[in-house]
Design an enzyme around this catalytic site. Sequence first.
Site, mmCIF file in Angstrom:
data_model
loop_
_atom_site.group_PDB
_atom_site.id
_atom_site.type_symbol
_atom_site.label_atom_id
_atom_site.label_comp_id
_atom_site.label_asym_id
_atom_site.label_seq_id
_atom_site.Cartn_x
_atom_site.Cartn_y
_atom_site.Cartn_z
ATOM 1 N N GLY A 15 -18.155 26.387 32.033
ATOM 2 C CA GLY A 15 -16.981 25.524 31.885
ATOM 3 C C GLY A 15 -16.276 25.336 33.219
ATOM 4 O O GLY A 15 -16.772 25.758 34.278
ATOM 5 N N THR A 40 -18.156 22.515 25.681
ATOM 6 C CA THR A 40 -17.406 21.693 26.637
ATOM 7 C C THR A 40 -17.864 21.943 28.070
ATOM 8 O O THR A 40 -17.436 21.232 28.979
ATOM 9 C CB THR A 40 -15.880 21.977 26.558
ATOM 10 O OG1 THR A 40 -15.678 23.393 26.633
ATOM 11 C CG2 THR A 40 -15.291 21.454 25.265
ATOM 12 N N VAL A 62 -20.716 32.908 21.498
ATOM 13 C CA VAL A 62 -20.088 34.238 21.431
ATOM 14 C C VAL A 62 -19.637 34.637 20.025
ATOM 15 O O VAL A 62 -19.218 35.781 19.818
ATOM 16 C CB VAL A 62 -18.892 34.384 22.410
ATOM 17 C CG1 VAL A 62 -19.341 34.289 23.852
ATOM 18 C CG2 VAL A 62 -17.780 33.385 22.091
ATOM 19 N N LEU A 76 -14.148 34.112 28.803
ATOM 20 C CA LEU A 76 -13.493 32.804 28.948
ATOM 21 C C LEU A 76 -13.952 31.812 27.882
ATOM 22 O O LEU A 76 -13.444 30.690 27.832
ATOM 23 C CB LEU A 76 -13.811 32.205 30.334
ATOM 24 C CG LEU A 76 -12.898 32.566 31.498
ATOM 25 C CD1 LEU A 76 -12.877 34.058 31.766
ATOM 26 C CD2 LEU A 76 -13.336 31.830 32.761
ATOM 27 N N ASN A 102 -16.893 40.457 19.266
ATOM 28 C CA ASN A 102 -18.238 40.703 19.808
ATOM 29 C C ASN A 102 -18.197 41.216 21.245
ATOM 30 O O ASN A 102 -18.921 42.152 21.611
ATOM 31 C CB ASN A 102 -19.089 39.431 19.726
ATOM 32 C CG ASN A 102 -19.500 39.123 18.288
ATOM 33 O OD1 ASN A 102 -19.731 40.046 17.493
ATOM 34 N ND2 ASN A 102 -19.585 37.855 17.940
ATOM 35 N N GLY A 105 -16.769 44.737 21.345
ATOM 36 C CA GLY A 105 -17.799 45.675 20.864
ATOM 37 C C GLY A 105 -18.812 45.967 21.950
ATOM 38 O O GLY A 105 -19.222 47.115 22.167
ATOM 39 N N LYS A 108 -17.216 48.147 24.536
ATOM 40 C CA LYS A 108 -17.070 49.528 24.046
ATOM 41 C C LYS A 108 -18.396 50.288 24.193
ATOM 42 O O LYS A 108 -18.425 51.413 24.688
ATOM 43 C CB LYS A 108 -16.636 49.481 22.577
ATOM 44 C CG LYS A 108 -16.374 50.833 21.984
ATOM 45 C CD LYS A 108 -15.871 50.688 20.553
ATOM 46 C CE LYS A 108 -16.029 52.003 19.839
ATOM 47 N NZ LYS A 108 -16.629 51.874 18.523
ATOM 48 N N TYR A 148 -6.026 27.243 18.083
ATOM 49 C CA TYR A 148 -6.119 27.749 19.465
ATOM 50 C C TYR A 148 -5.080 28.840 19.702
ATOM 51 O O TYR A 148 -5.411 29.949 20.129
ATOM 52 C CB TYR A 148 -5.909 26.578 20.419
ATOM 53 C CG TYR A 148 -6.073 26.900 21.885
ATOM 54 C CD1 TYR A 148 -7.328 27.136 22.436
ATOM 55 C CD2 TYR A 148 -4.959 26.939 22.734
ATOM 56 C CE1 TYR A 148 -7.472 27.396 23.792
ATOM 57 C CE2 TYR A 148 -5.099 27.198 24.085
ATOM 58 C CZ TYR A 148 -6.360 27.427 24.616
ATOM 59 O OH TYR A 148 -6.496 27.687 25.962
ATOM 60 N N TYR A 162 -8.196 47.683 20.679
ATOM 61 C CA TYR A 162 -9.336 48.391 21.295
ATOM 62 C C TYR A 162 -8.850 49.315 22.416
ATOM 63 O O TYR A 162 -9.393 50.395 22.626
ATOM 64 C CB TYR A 162 -10.375 47.390 21.839
ATOM 65 C CG TYR A 162 -11.455 47.057 20.839
ATOM 66 C CD1 TYR A 162 -11.220 46.170 19.794
ATOM 67 C CD2 TYR A 162 -12.711 47.650 20.920
ATOM 68 C CE1 TYR A 162 -12.209 45.867 18.858
ATOM 69 C CE2 TYR A 162 -13.704 47.353 19.992
ATOM 70 C CZ TYR A 162 -13.452 46.463 18.971
ATOM 71 O OH TYR A 162 -14.431 46.183 18.054
HETATM 72 P P1 NAD Z 1 -13.629 24.617 29.422
HETATM 73 O O1 NAD Z 1 -13.609 23.921 28.113
HETATM 74 O O2 NAD Z 1 -14.062 23.861 30.622
HETATM 75 O O3 NAD Z 1 -14.494 25.952 29.355
HETATM 76 C C1 NAD Z 1 -14.720 26.675 28.198
HETATM 77 C C2 NAD Z 1 -16.177 27.085 28.163
HETATM 78 O O4 NAD Z 1 -16.427 27.879 27.001
HETATM 79 C C3 NAD Z 1 -17.117 25.872 28.087
HETATM 80 O O5 NAD Z 1 -18.150 26.019 29.039
HETATM 81 C C4 NAD Z 1 -17.639 25.936 26.664
HETATM 82 O O6 NAD Z 1 -18.905 25.326 26.514
HETATM 83 C C5 NAD Z 1 -17.643 27.427 26.403
HETATM 84 N N1 NAD Z 1 -17.601 27.780 24.968
HETATM 85 C C6 NAD Z 1 -16.791 27.271 24.010
HETATM 86 N N2 NAD Z 1 -17.050 27.857 22.833
HETATM 87 C C7 NAD Z 1 -18.040 28.773 23.058
HETATM 88 C C8 NAD Z 1 -18.745 29.672 22.238
HETATM 89 N N3 NAD Z 1 -18.483 29.792 20.917
HETATM 90 N N4 NAD Z 1 -19.719 30.443 22.798
HETATM 91 C C9 NAD Z 1 -20.003 30.338 24.114
HETATM 92 N N5 NAD Z 1 -19.383 29.487 24.945
HETATM 93 C C10 NAD Z 1 -18.404 28.714 24.422
HETATM 94 O O7 NAD Z 1 -12.135 25.177 29.646
HETATM 95 P P2 NAD Z 1 -11.504 26.007 30.851
HETATM 96 O O8 NAD Z 1 -10.307 25.282 31.305
HETATM 97 O O9 NAD Z 1 -12.540 26.393 31.829
HETATM 98 O O10 NAD Z 1 -10.978 27.303 30.066
HETATM 99 C C11 NAD Z 1 -11.629 28.565 30.169
HETATM 100 C C12 NAD Z 1 -10.813 29.609 29.432
HETATM 101 O O11 NAD Z 1 -9.513 29.693 30.012
HETATM 102 C C13 NAD Z 1 -10.621 29.307 27.949
HETATM 103 O O12 NAD Z 1 -10.702 30.505 27.233
HETATM 104 C C14 NAD Z 1 -9.213 28.759 27.882
HETATM 105 O O13 NAD Z 1 -8.613 29.005 26.647
HETATM 106 C C15 NAD Z 1 -8.531 29.527 29.007
HETATM 107 N N6 NAD Z 1 -7.384 28.773 29.532
HETATM 108 C C16 NAD Z 1 -7.545 27.725 30.391
HETATM 109 C C17 NAD Z 1 -6.437 27.027 30.840
HETATM 110 C C18 NAD Z 1 -6.552 25.893 31.827
HETATM 111 O O14 NAD Z 1 -5.529 25.290 32.166
HETATM 112 N N7 NAD Z 1 -7.704 25.554 32.351
HETATM 113 C C19 NAD Z 1 -5.161 27.375 30.396
HETATM 114 C C20 NAD Z 1 -5.033 28.430 29.482
HETATM 115 C C21 NAD Z 1 -6.152 29.136 29.073
#
Ligand code: NAD
Length: 328
Positions: A15, A40, A62, A76, A102, A105, A108, A148, A162
């Site tokens: 991502g 995404t 995941v 992430l 997951n 776990g 751990k 979310y 945990y």
């Molecule tokens: P993004 O959408 O570009 O990246 C998220 C990644 O997670 C993608 O590559 C997607 O394919 C992958 N993904 C989604 N569901 C999945 C699953 N079930 N199994 C495996 N992979 C999965 O978004 P980002 O901006 O890079 O965000 C990354 C993390 O940071 C996220 O957890 C998001 O909640 C957190 N976050 C980001 C921001 C921001 O401003 N960019 C702000 C707050 C939190």
Amino acid sequence: MRNSQKRVLVTGGAGFLGSHLCERLVAEGHNVLCVDNYFTGRKENVAHLLDDPNFEAMRHDVTHPLFVEVEEIYNLACPASPVHYQHDPVQTTKTSVLGAINMLGLAKRLKAKILQASTSEVYGDPLMHPQPEAYRGNVNPIGPRACYDEGKRCAETLFFDYYRQHSLRIRVVRIFNTYGPRMHPNDGRVVSNFIVQALKGDPITLYGDGSQTRAFCYVDDLVDGFVRMMAAPDDITGPMNLGNPVEMSVAELAEAVIDLTGSRSRVVHRPLPVDDPIQRCPDISQASALLNWKPRTQLRVGLQRTIAYFDRLLSENDDIERATAAAE
Ligand code: NAD
Ligand code: UDP
């Protein structure tokens, strides 16, 4: 393997943020396993790392258990744009909650350190401003953003349980709006939307009257915060706000993007999405005191780099479209 080299798992590694984190960890000489289901994320985001013997990419969701051997985990995986996380809200909650179960776990079993990418959305539509970590938030548990917000809140709960129950070494960072190259052009978040619209000469879609505020952090600064948090002593668990405490209205962001791109796009108003937070800005005094961290990239500089990225991407796409049309 060098002494200081660690085997590191990055979920959501293909991502936007994940790919920059993988790049930084590989550059530091670590052995990086990127796990992603490409919901995404994009393979192109990590394509430049594939030739490096210290980098490996694996397709995996995941919400299913994962059996690998690593010393550190950055969790992430989760769509971050409201458009994408509301597309399949049940899957979004599963990703945050089952994903956390997951990965915890796994941590751990391996006695690995694990960092959770949480979010400013845990504060909901905040009634305290700017938001310190002690603020418990104002979240609508049944609205369209809840999949979310509540998913991430539950993940935080799991991390701290945990920690208390299994003495796991945890880190929780609450990320505020972060932007930069490799955001998806159709990501739907405000910075990429405005830049792509401005570069194409399309109308800039301002939701509501544009007076709602955000504070925007450049990706390299944020990734630096991740790495510092992971390296911090184990009693620094967080939750720790990471973001740029320079607040602005979304209308001001539109003006800045129009100015920096020299675009002739006009601004059009669209309805404000349900539960869209009215104001958001991080209090980063904890990160500053405990991690000696603060963002260094000025908004205009970060925006210029991001504009240059999208400009290149859009002209490459134009070239592909022209070549396809010529071949037909
Ligand atoms: P993004 O959408 O570009 O990246 C998220 C990644 O997670 C993608 O590559 C997607 O394919 C992958 N993904 C989604 N569901 C999945 C699953 N079930 N199994 C495996 N992979 C999965 O978004 P980002 O901006 O890079 O965000 C990354 C993390 O940071 C996220 O957890 C998001 O909640 C957190 N976050 C980001 C921001 C921001 O401003 N960019 C702000 C707050 C939190
Ligand atoms: N927004 C906007 N136009 C867009 C996309 C978003 O005005 O094309 C607004 C949105 O309503 C919100 C802010 O920009 O107030 C930030 O939205 P984003 O989706 O980037 O992230 P959020 O902080 O809401 O999770």
